[in-house]
Design an enzyme around this catalytic site. Structure first.
Site, PDB file in Angstrom:
ATOM      1  N   ASP A 123       0.560   0.969   2.939  1.00  0.00           N
ATOM      2  CA  ASP A 123       0.843   0.987   4.373  1.00  0.00           C
ATOM      3  C   ASP A 123      -0.450   0.616   5.082  1.00  0.00           C
ATOM      4  OD1 ASP A 123       2.178   1.760   6.862  1.00  0.00           O
ATOM      5  OD2 ASP A 123       3.421   3.000   5.556  1.00  0.00           O
ATOM      6  N   ASP A 155       2.152  -1.292   9.843  1.00  0.00           N
ATOM      7  CA  ASP A 155       2.650  -0.311  10.804  1.00  0.00           C
ATOM      8  C   ASP A 155       2.635  -0.867  12.238  1.00  0.00           C
ATOM      9  OD1 ASP A 155       3.313   2.623  11.087  1.00  0.00           O
ATOM     10  OD2 ASP A 155       1.608   2.537  12.455  1.00  0.00           O
ATOM     11  N   GLU A 192       6.368  -3.766  10.346  1.00  0.00           N
ATOM     12  CA  GLU A 192       7.250  -2.847  11.073  1.00  0.00           C
ATOM     13  C   GLU A 192       7.194  -3.277  12.529  1.00  0.00           C
ATOM     14  OE1 GLU A 192       7.889   1.754  12.393  1.00  0.00           O
ATOM     15  OE2 GLU A 192       5.963   0.782  12.511  1.00  0.00           O
ATOM     16  N   HIS A 245      11.044   7.038   6.514  1.00  0.00           N
ATOM     17  CA  HIS A 245      10.479   8.348   6.844  1.00  0.00           C
ATOM     18  C   HIS A 245      10.537   8.636   8.337  1.00  0.00           C
ATOM     19  CE1 HIS A 245       7.532   5.389   7.746  1.00  0.00           C
ATOM     20  NE2 HIS A 245       6.804   6.267   8.388  1.00  0.00           N
ATOM     21  N   ASP A 246      11.069   7.717   9.140  1.00  0.00           N
ATOM     22  CA  ASP A 246      11.104   7.890  10.597  1.00  0.00           C
ATOM     23  C   ASP A 246      12.496   8.184  11.132  1.00  0.00           C
ATOM     24  OD1 ASP A 246       8.393   7.492  10.986  1.00  0.00           O
ATOM     25  OD2 ASP A 246       8.603   5.321  11.186  1.00  0.00           O
TER      26      ASP A 246
HETATM   27  C1  NOJ Z   1       5.380   3.951  12.580  1.00  0.00           C
HETATM   28  C2  NOJ Z   1       5.368   4.883  11.416  1.00  0.00           C
HETATM   29  O1  NOJ Z   1       6.413   4.542  10.555  1.00  0.00           O
HETATM   30  C3  NOJ Z   1       5.480   6.269  11.981  1.00  0.00           C
HETATM   31  O2  NOJ Z   1       5.708   7.225  10.980  1.00  0.00           O
HETATM   32  C4  NOJ Z   1       4.251   6.565  12.761  1.00  0.00           C
HETATM   33  O3  NOJ Z   1       4.390   7.802  13.398  1.00  0.00           O
HETATM   34  C5  NOJ Z   1       3.980   5.499  13.824  1.00  0.00           C
HETATM   35  N1  NOJ Z   1       4.207   4.176  13.347  1.00  0.00           N
HETATM   36  C6  NOJ Z   1       2.562   5.571  14.291  1.00  0.00           C
HETATM   37  O4  NOJ Z   1       1.697   5.136  13.277  1.00  0.00           O
END
Ligand code: NOJ
Length: 625
Positions: free
Chosen positions: A180, A276, A334, A405-406
C-alpha cells in the site's frame, strides 16, 4: 471553453462533465435520461438557477465549470476487440489487512510472521498476488494509513527481516506482493512534518499545505480539514484525521523524495502498489473555498478542488516514468469519486498513468451513502457492470471487488437473513470470478464473513466511526447515531480472520485488539476446508476454473436478458469454449427464461437443480462448448 452560455449537452460531452452530472443524478437517485432528453440537453446552463428553483445557483455553476475547463484531456474513442495480455489481468488478488489476519507472537495483533504462516493457505486458495494494507511504522491513528517512516516496519508487525522473509516466501510460492502506498499524506509524527514545524525555512517547510487562515474544506473523517499548529502560528491541511497531514505535491523536491522511496521498495523486489486516495494528490492552486451547494450535497466541502486536481495526470506520469516503469511494477489506484470517463484517462494503456483503479460507484445503490441502513439491490450491480464493460474499451481493464477494509461486508448489505448467507456469498464469488476484470478478494470474504454483532461504541476502534459518532450523536441522539455507525462502520471488515472454532477464532492466543463475536463457531477456515460444499471450496473451484479457461479472462462477454429484473445472465466465449453464467439476484424463486441451458453444469451454489425455477440467489456456471 465551457461557459454559462453552454448547453447541457456540451457539458455532457465533456468527459468530466459527464461523470459529474452522472454523480449528481446518482446522489439524487435520478435517471440519466433526464439529461439526454433532447429538450433538456439543449438548455443553457444559465437557465438552471431559475429552473431548479435555486437548487443550482450561479456559484455552483462557476465551480463546476472551473473543474471542467481545467481538465482539457479527452479519452480516445472506445475501441472494442482484443485486449493486450498482462499478468495482472489474469491474476486473482487477495487483500490482507495485517492487523487482523494472523497473530504469531501472542500480542493480540496480526503480524508479518502470521502472514507467512498462512501463505500456503493463500496458495491453496489459488491466489496469485497479495495486497498488503500498510505495514510501515505508524502511530496508528488510522491503522497504518498514517505513516511515520516509509522505510521502517511497524514494530507490532515485526521487523524488516520479517518483511524480507515474507517477500521471499511469497515469491518462492510463485505469488506476487503489492504494497500500500500512502503518499497523499503522512503522519504528523513523520520527520518531514516535525521539521516543517520546527524549521519552517528549511526545504521541509513547504512539504505540507500551511496557511495563515483555514478555508472551508471539511475532513473526510468529519469536522474542519485544518488544524492549528502553534509552532508556526499557521493552519495545516488534513483531508483525513488530524494526524494525517496532506503533502504538498506542488513541491518538486517532495516528489523526488517520493520517487526515491518507491524505488527503494521496488529494489527490494516488491511487485507493485495500491495507491491510497491517489486522485487527491493535486489540489487547486490557492486552495479556494469549496462551493456551498456542492459541499452540502456531498456532505464534504472543497472536494471539487482536489478529487480530480489540475496536475493529477502530470504527477502520475512522473511517478510512473521515474519509479514504476523501470521496474515494470503494477499499480492500482484507489480513486474515490472517479467516474468512468475519468477512469479512462487514468488507466487507458496509451496514457501511461495507472494500470487499474478502484472505483466505488457500485458499492452503494443510487441515492444511498455508506452509513445508510438499507438493503443493497444487486440489480444495480448488474446495470453498473454492463455499463462499464460495454463502454470502458479495450485499452482499459476493470478491477472487480465487493469488499475491502473500508466497507462493511457485502453479504450483510444485500441480505442480512442468515439462511441466505452462504448461497449469497457464493453468488458474489461467481460474478467476481467469471466477469472480465481483475478480481480482488478481501480476507474473510472467501468464507462468507458477515457484519459483526457490535453491542456498543466501546466495541469499535476505527477513527472514522468514532469521529462520526461524536458528530451524529449531537444531531440525532446516541441510539440513532449508533445505528448509522453500525450500518457503515469499517470495523465490520477489520475483526480477526476466522481460522478455527477455537478461542479468539484461532487468530491469536490472547484477546485481540478488536473483538470477535460468536460467528467463528459456524464460519471458519478449518471447518470450511473439510466441507466439500463450503464457500471456501467454492472459491477454490471457481479460481481453478478461471485459471484453466482463458475464456473467463479474455473471452468476449455477451449479456442477455438485460431488461429482466433479478436475472443476470451472460456468455463468455472465445474460439475454444463458450461459458454461460446465470444468476438470480434476489431471494425469491425465479422462472428461468427460455429453456434450461444445454451443456455441462460446471459449478453452482446449489446442489443439482433440475427444475425450471432458479432458487434464491442461485448462481450457475455452464459450459456450452
Ligand atoms: C483510504 C484507505 O483505504 C483508508 O483506510 C484510509 O483511512 C484513507 N484512505 C486515508 O489514508
Amino acid at each position: 471553453m465551457l461557459t454559462i452560455n453552454s448547453q447541457l449537452k456540451e457539458v455532457y460531452a465533456h468527459p468530466i462533465g459527464r461523470d459529474l452530472l452522472k454523480k449528481v443524478l446518482f446522489q439524487k437517485a435520478l435517471s440519466e435520461r433526464i439529461i439526454t432528453n433532447p429538450l433538456v440537453s439543449r438548455l443553457k446552463l444559465k437557465t438552471l438557477p431559475v429552473l431548479t428553483m435555486g437548487a443550482v445557483d450561479r456559484a455552483f455553476l462557476e465551480a463546476f465549470l472551473q473543474v471542467l475547463n481545467e481538465a482539457p484531456d479527452r479519452p480516445r474513442p472506445v475501441e472494442k476487440g482484443p485486449v493486450q495480455a498482462a499478468w495482472w489481468k489474469e491474476a486473482v488478488f487477495y487483500q490482507v489487512y495485517p492487523r487482523s489476519f494472523k497473530d504469531s507472537n501472542g500480542d493480540g495483533i496480526g503480524d508479518l510472521c502470521g502472514i507467512i504462516e498462512k501463505l500456503d493457505y493463500l496458495k491453496s486458495l489459488g491466489v496469485d498476488a497479495i495486497w498488503l494494507s500498510p505495514i510501515y511504522d505508524s502511530p496508528n491513528d488510522d491503522n497504518g494509513y498514517d505513516i511515520r517512516d516509509y522505510h521502517k516496519i511497524m514494530t507490532e508487525f515485526g521487523t524488516m527481516e520479517d518483511f524480507d522473509r515474507l517477500l521471499a516466501e511469497v515469491h518462492a510460492r510463485g505469488m506476487k506482493l503489492i504494497m500500500d502506498l500512502v503518499v497523499n499524506h503522512t503522519s504528523d509524527e513523520h520527520e518531514w512534518f516535525q521539521r516543517a514545524l520546527t524549521e519552517p525555512h528549511s526545504k521541509y517547510g513547504d512539504y505540507y499545505l500551511f496557511r495563515d487562515e483555514p478555508n472551508n474544506w471539511t475532513s473526510i473523517f468529519g469536522g474542519s480539514a485544518w488544524k492549528y499548529c502553534p509552532e508556526r502560528k499557521q493552519y495545516v491541511l488534513h483531508l483525513f484525521s488530524q494526524k494525517q497531514i496532506d503533502l504538498n505535491w506542488e513541491n518538486p523536491e517532495l516528489r523526488r523524495e517520493i520517487v526515491a522511496m518507491i524505488r527503494w521498495w521496488l529494489e527490494k523486489g516488491v511487485d507493485g502498489f495500491r495507491l491510497d486516495v491517489i486522485n487527491f494528490i493535486s489540489k487547486r492552486a490557492g486552495l479556494p473555498d469549496g462551493n456551498e451547494k456542492i459541499g452540502k450535497m456531498m456532505g464534504l466541502y472543497g472536494a471539487e478542488h482536489y478529487f480530480y486536481g489540475p496536475r493529477l495526470h502530470e504527477y502520475l506520469r512522473q511517478i510512473r516514468k521515474e519509479a514504476f516503469a523501470p521496474y515494470n511494477a503494477f499499480t492500482v489506484g484507489e480513486t474515490p469519486g472517479i467516474g468512468m470517463e475519468m477512469a479512462k484517462l487514468l488507466t487507458a494503456a496509451y496514457r501511461e498513468e495507472l494500470d487499474l483503479i478502484f472505483s466505488f460507484d457500485h458499492l452503494e445503490t443510487p441515492g444511498h451513502g455508506k452509513f445508510d441502513d438499507y438493503r443493497y439491490d444487486l440489480n444495480y450491480y448488474k446495470e453498473y457492470i454492463i455499463y462499464w464493460l460495454e463502454n470502458y474499451g479495450n485499452q482499459c481493464w476493470m478491477s472487480l471487488f465487493f469488499e475491502n477494509h473500508d466497507n462493511p461486508r457485502m453479504v450483510s448489505k444485500i441480505d442480512p437473513d442468515p439462511q441466505f448467507r452462504f448461497v449469497l456469498a457464493k453468488l458474489l464469488a461467481t460474478m467476481l470470478l467469471t466477469l472480465p476484470g481483475t478480481p480482488f478478494i478481501y480476507q474473510g470474504q472467501e468464507l462468507g464473513m458477515i457484519n459483526k454483532d457490535f453491542q456498543s461504541m466501546a466495541d469499535l476502534r476505527d477513527v472514522e466511526s468514532l469521529n462520526f459518532y461524536e458528530i451524529w450523536r449531537k444531531e440525532m441522539g446516541d441510539a440513532a447515531a449508533f445505528r448509522r455507525i453500525l450500518a457503515g462502520s469499517r470495523d465490520h471488515a477489520r475483526t480477526p480472520m476466522q481460522w478455527e472454532k477455537a478461542k479468539y477464532a484461532g487468530f491469536s492466543t490472547v484477546e485481540p485488539w478488536i473483538g470477535t463475536d460468536e460467528d467463528y463457531k459456524i464460519c471458519n477456515v478449518e471447518d470450511q476446508m473439510k466441507r466439500e460444499d463450503s464457500v471456501l471450496n467454492y472459491y477454490r473451484k471457481l479460481i481453478q476454473l478461471r485459471k484453466s479457461h482463458p475464456v473467463l479472462v479474455y473471452g468476449e462477454t455477451a449479456f442477455v436478458n438485460r431488461k429482466v429484473r433479478d436475472l443476470f445472465t451472460y456468455y463468455r466465449r472465445d474460439e475454444q469454449a463458450v461459458f454461460y453464467v446465470e444468476c438470480n439476484l434476489c431471494r425469491n424463486q425465479l422462472k428461468r427464461r427460455g429453456r434450461r441451458p444445454e451443456g455441462l453444469r460446471l459449478l453452482s451454489n446449489y446442489p443439482e437443480n433440475e427444475g425450471h425455477e432458479l432458487r434464491p440467489y442461485e448462481a450457475t456456471v455452464w459450459r456450452l462448448k
